[in-house]
Design a protein around this motif. Structure first.
Motif, short mmCIF file in Angstrom:
data_model
loop_
_atom_site.label_atom_id
_atom_site.label_comp_id
_atom_site.label_asym_id
_atom_site.label_seq_id
_atom_site.Cartn_x
_atom_site.Cartn_y
_atom_site.Cartn_z
N ASP A 13 24.38 -0.28 -15.76
CA ASP A 13 24.85 -0.31 -17.15
C ASP A 13 24.01 0.60 -18.05
OD1 ASP A 13 22.53 -1.74 -17.03
OD2 ASP A 13 23.30 -3.50 -18.06
N ALA A 14 22.99 1.22 -17.49
CA ALA A 14 22.16 2.15 -18.27
C ALA A 14 22.74 3.56 -18.28
CB ALA A 14 20.75 2.18 -17.71
N VAL A 15 23.82 3.77 -17.52
CA VAL A 15 24.43 5.10 -17.49
C VAL A 15 25.04 5.38 -18.86
CG1 VAL A 15 26.16 6.57 -16.41
CG2 VAL A 15 24.91 4.90 -15.03
N PRO A 16 24.64 6.42 -19.51
CA PRO A 16 25.17 6.70 -20.85
C PRO A 16 26.39 7.60 -20.79
CG PRO A 16 23.37 8.17 -20.42
CD PRO A 16 23.53 7.34 -19.17
N ARG A 26 31.37 10.79 -13.90
CA ARG A 26 31.02 9.71 -12.99
C ARG A 26 30.19 10.19 -11.80
NH1 ARG A 26 36.91 7.39 -11.86
NH2 ARG A 26 37.26 9.67 -11.82
N GLU A 27 30.20 11.50 -11.51
CA GLU A 27 29.44 12.02 -10.38
C GLU A 27 28.65 13.26 -10.84
OE1 GLU A 27 32.07 12.81 -7.14
OE2 GLU A 27 32.90 10.77 -7.11
N TYR A 60 20.45 10.89 -10.63
CA TYR A 60 21.66 11.04 -9.83
C TYR A 60 22.57 9.84 -10.08
CZ TYR A 60 24.54 10.62 -5.61
OH TYR A 60 25.60 10.45 -4.72
N HIS A 61 23.90 10.14 -10.28
CA HIS A 61 24.89 9.07 -10.46
C HIS A 61 26.11 9.40 -9.59
CE1 HIS A 61 28.38 7.14 -12.57
NE2 HIS A 61 27.59 6.10 -12.32
N SER A 99 38.09 16.75 -11.95
CA SER A 99 38.93 16.55 -13.14
C SER A 99 38.12 16.64 -14.43
CB SER A 99 39.64 15.20 -13.06
OG SER A 99 38.67 14.15 -12.97
N VAL A 100 36.99 16.04 -14.43
CA VAL A 100 36.15 16.02 -15.65
C VAL A 100 34.80 16.62 -15.29
CG1 VAL A 100 35.08 14.62 -17.43
CG2 VAL A 100 37.32 13.97 -16.48
#
Length: 430
Positions: free
Chosen positions: A369-372, A321-322, A350-351, A421-422
């Motif tokens: 919504d384009a984040v894969p 997510r980041e 960047y996300h 965490s991820v």
């Protein structure tokens, strides 16, 4: 005239013929005269006159010529006369004083003429050649016999003749007579004839070596053709795979090569934790490290070990997510705080939470919504562009164009994450 009145007169020495005993002062009795015996008259042997006799032909003016009643009886007219040294041919033994009988002449015996033997034809002409001036057959052939140092004919029996040609197929040498079959027999015409040589085995080995070389060259040519065909097939398969797995816009004109990326710990910020295989990265606790030249000291970034100086390459990343990911040039800034932008040599997405941005100048917001889940990245160093796309749906996300970097400068993949965490995971693509 009354014969009884004939008076016996003394012989006149000046009017009496010494050859026939006839005198002009002696009358002829025509009544008692017998018919002339032509044969006896014309063939009378008379003494020769020293002053009128020919030394060459032994002919005398006082010797009459016998004219026969049958002018065509040529056999009886042949007179055996002694040869004239001055008029006799030394080659044929023919003399001008020897007449030629044309009646009953048979064709000339050419074999006897060529061989120097007198013809058996009853022609009255002697065709005997002067054998003393012609070389014997054995003497003539002796110049063609093989001597010491010569190459002899392999087919000759007994005393061998000199070889005229050598055959590379038969591995033998032949004289002029035995080599004729190689020019007339169809099966032998395909044989390779060369000049006479003693080293047929060496030539044969050379010919075999040349044949082997030609075969190897033909095999190499065939292999090259096969390799070219295989390469074309591989390219077609890659194109098919590319079309199946990758978007069309990154496969046009060139098939990208899959990059097997590994993270470089020497460039990692001290707060990043790398997996042992170098495929994962997450944010951890900062630890003291040697901040040498290639390492980031303020920004939580890490580079891949492999940089690209040419070609088209692609890789895939499982994102969280980041994150911030993209590419950077080799000479880009790594020390201190700085913003990621093309002007500083960074081309990244960047996300963070609900923000998804292309880090341009100014930055461009992208649909959230384009984040894969799996981000695909394709870099073309030669054409100077980088494309981001959804690796699962092949949907295009964003493209940076007109990248600026040095001619021989390499481009490195770059990764940043602020999630503990991820982390980010580099996928292995084939």
């Amino acid at each position: 005239m009354d014969v009884s009145t004939m008076i016996s007169r003394p012989e006149s020495p000046g009017c009496k013929s010494e050859a026939s005993g006839w005198s002009a002062e002696q009358p002829i009795d025509f009544k008692t005269a017998k018919p002339l015996d032509i044969k006896s008259t014309m063939m009378v042997a008379r003494p020769g006159s020293p002053s009128c006799r020919s030394e060459a032909s032994d002919w005398s003016m006082e010797q009459p010529i016998a004219f026969r009643p049958d002018p065509w009886d040529q056999k009886s007219t042949v007179v055996a006369r002694p040869g004239s040294p001055s008029c006799r041919s030394q080659a044929s033994d023919w003399s001008m004083e020897q007449p030629i009988a044309f009646n009953g002449t048979e064709p000339l015996d050419t074999k006897s003429l060529l061989s120097g033997v007198t013809s058996t034809a009853d022609s009255g002409v002697s065709m005997t050649t002067d054998q003393s001036r012609e070389e014997p057959r054995e003497h003539r052939l002796s110049s063609h016999y093989a001597e010491a140092g010569d190459v002899a004919c392999d087919l000759c029996e007994g005393r061998k003749l000199k070889a005229f040609k050598s055959c590379m197929t038969c591995l033998a040498s032949f004289c002029e007579a035995h080599v004729r079959d190689h020019y007339t027999v169809e099966a032998l015409q395909r044989h390779l004839l060369v000049e006479v040589t003693k080293n047929l085995n060496i030539l044969q080995e050379n010919a075999q070596l040349k044949k082997i070389i030609r075969e190897e060259r033909s095999e190499k040519t065939a292999l090259r053709k096969e390799v070219t065909t295989l390469r074309q097939t591989i390219c077609e398969l890659r194109q098919t795979i590319c079309e199946l797995r990758l978007p069309d816009f990154i496969c046009k004109g060139k098939i990208p090569a899959a990059a097997d990326l590994v993270l470089d710990p020497d460039t990692a910020h001290s707060a990043l934790v790398l997996s042992d295989d170098g495929k994962r990265v997450r944010l951890g606790k900062e630890k003291p490290l040697d901040y040498s030249a290639p390492r980031f000291d303020k920004s939580e970034c890490v580079l891949a070990t492999e940089g690209f100086g040419s070609g088209r390459h692609y890789w895939e990343v499982e994102v969280n997510r980041e994150f911030t990911t993209g590419v950077t040039r080799e000479s880009a800034q790594r020390k201190g705080r700085f913003s990621f932008s093309p002007a500083r040599g960074y081309w990244c997405l960047y996300h963070f939470r609900q923000s998804f941005t292309a880090l341009e100048e100014p930055s461009r917001r992208l649909p959230i919504d384009a984040v894969p889940q799996v981000l695909g990245v394709c870099l073309d160093v030669d054409e100077k562009w980088v494309v981001f796309y959804n690796a699962e749906t092949k949907a295009h996300i964003y493209t940076f164009r007109q990248m600026e970097f040095g001619d021989r400068e390499k481009i490195y993949p770059v990764f940043t994450t602020l999630e503990k965490s991820v982390g980010l995971k580099i996928k292995t693509v084939n």
